[in-house]
Scaffold this motif. Structure first.
Motif, short mmCIF file in Angstrom:
data_model
loop_
_atom_site.label_atom_id
_atom_site.label_comp_id
_atom_site.label_asym_id
_atom_site.label_seq_id
_atom_site.Cartn_x
_atom_site.Cartn_y
_atom_site.Cartn_z
N ASN A 19 8.82 74.62 47.01
CA ASN A 19 9.60 74.75 47.57
C ASN A 19 11.20 73.04 46.79
OD1 ASN A 19 11.56 75.50 49.36
ND2 ASN A 19 11.26 73.87 50.87
N VAL A 20 11.05 73.29 45.49
CA VAL A 20 12.08 72.87 44.88
C VAL A 20 13.42 73.00 44.89
CG1 VAL A 20 12.07 71.35 42.49
CG2 VAL A 20 9.36 71.28 43.65
N THR A 21 13.86 72.20 45.68
CA THR A 21 15.44 72.26 45.12
C THR A 21 15.88 70.84 43.66
OG1 THR A 21 16.46 72.55 47.08
CG2 THR A 21 17.66 71.39 45.63
N PHE A 22 15.80 71.44 42.70
CA PHE A 22 16.52 70.68 41.74
C PHE A 22 17.99 70.34 41.86
CE2 PHE A 22 13.45 72.28 39.40
CZ PHE A 22 12.20 71.16 38.73
N VAL A 23 18.65 69.23 41.23
CA VAL A 23 19.77 68.80 41.59
C VAL A 23 19.19 67.96 40.54
CG1 VAL A 23 21.44 67.47 42.49
CG2 VAL A 23 19.62 67.64 43.68
N ILE A 30 21.06 72.53 42.46
CA ILE A 30 22.10 72.40 42.51
C ILE A 30 22.53 71.77 40.58
CG2 ILE A 30 22.96 70.90 43.95
CD1 ILE A 30 21.47 71.18 46.01
N TYR A 31 23.81 72.48 40.85
CA TYR A 31 24.75 71.48 39.39
C TYR A 31 25.76 69.88 40.15
CZ TYR A 31 22.95 74.49 36.04
OH TYR A 31 22.12 75.69 35.51
N ALA A 53 21.87 79.43 43.45
CA ALA A 53 22.35 77.95 42.84
C ALA A 53 23.44 77.49 43.72
CB ALA A 53 22.40 78.22 41.33
N ARG A 54 23.71 76.54 43.02
CA ARG A 54 24.71 75.65 44.18
C ARG A 54 25.78 74.61 42.86
NH1 ARG A 54 24.27 72.59 49.17
NH2 ARG A 54 22.85 72.25 48.72
#
Length: 236
Positions: free
Chosen positions: A69-73, A97-98, A186-187
């Protein structure tokens, strides 16, 4: 629902740059992992590292720590290793997320995605270095407009914390699909006063079919405005 945030620093930075934001994500009940990529740890030899090494490190850390359940930033150049890792970890990724970040074009190295004059300058710096790395001198940090308008003493402190950037990280290209092609949410979050990106944040966001979400701060907003950035990461 508890999320796991994997925070990827930009060029010359280590996991230390994400710590203020990470502490706020943890205070909100989430897990936050701050990565430092190969060649960018304190005392590392920057010679001999390729972009694939950075991608492999991101993948191996997610797998080693059994993260789900990873959110990359990803910040700045960190958009490259993040984008390269996501397609290999897509089953573990909830969102990407960039943050004031480069959005790679398949087959195009970062140095070919910046204005020609800046690209020539960076190639010269790499070629002149015995380790083929770009040194983060205070003059370089100021020229890059990382923290324009911020007190000179603070800019010097940040410059002292930065480490040499392996040149091949800028010279290598990714041969991977965009996260938009993978169907992963994505954001794109953009510092309101960011002057360090070589293209507008809106242009990078458009590569993902997105509009940027604006937050206060310069390119180093994770250090100067961690409350606002953490809130944007958490709440969109």
């Amino acid at each position: 629902m508890t999320s796991t945030y994997v925070l990827i620093p930009g060029a010359w930075h280590g996991g230390w740059a994400w710590r203020p934001v990470a502490e706020r994500l943890r205070a909100a009940g989430h897990q936050a992992v701050c990565l430092t990529l190969p060649g960018l740890r304190d005392g590392d030899d920057p010679a001999g590292h390729d972009l694939q090494d950075a991608v492999d490190h991101v993948v191996s850390e997610v797998e080693r720590q059994e993260l789900t359940n990873v959110t990359f930033v990803g910040h700045s150049w960190g958009g490259y290793p993040m984008s390269g890792a996501v397609h290999r970890l897509s089953g573990k990724v909830a969102e990407v997320i960039y943050y004031s970040a480069h959005v790679p074009v398949r087959g195009r190295p970062m140095i070919d995605d910046i204005p020609a004059e800046a690209a020539a300058w960076m190639r010269d710096l790499i070629d002149a270095s015995p380790t083929r790395a770009i040194l983060p001198t205070p003059q370089f940090v100021q020229a890059m407009s990382f923290m324009q308008g911020v007190e000179e003493s603070t800019q010097r402190l940040v410059a002292d914390l930065l480490t040499p950037q392996p040149g091949n990280y800028f010279l290598d290209a990714l041969d991977t699909p965009s996260v938009s092609e993978l169907g992963i949410p994505a954001r794109y979050i953009l510092g309101e006063y960011d002057q360090a990106l070589p293209r507008s944040g809106a242009e990078f966001a458009a590569r993902l079919g997105l509009e940027p979400i604006m937050v206060p701060g310069t390119h180093e907003g994770m250090l100067s405005h961690p409350d606002e950035l953490a809130e944007a990461i958490l709440n969109g």
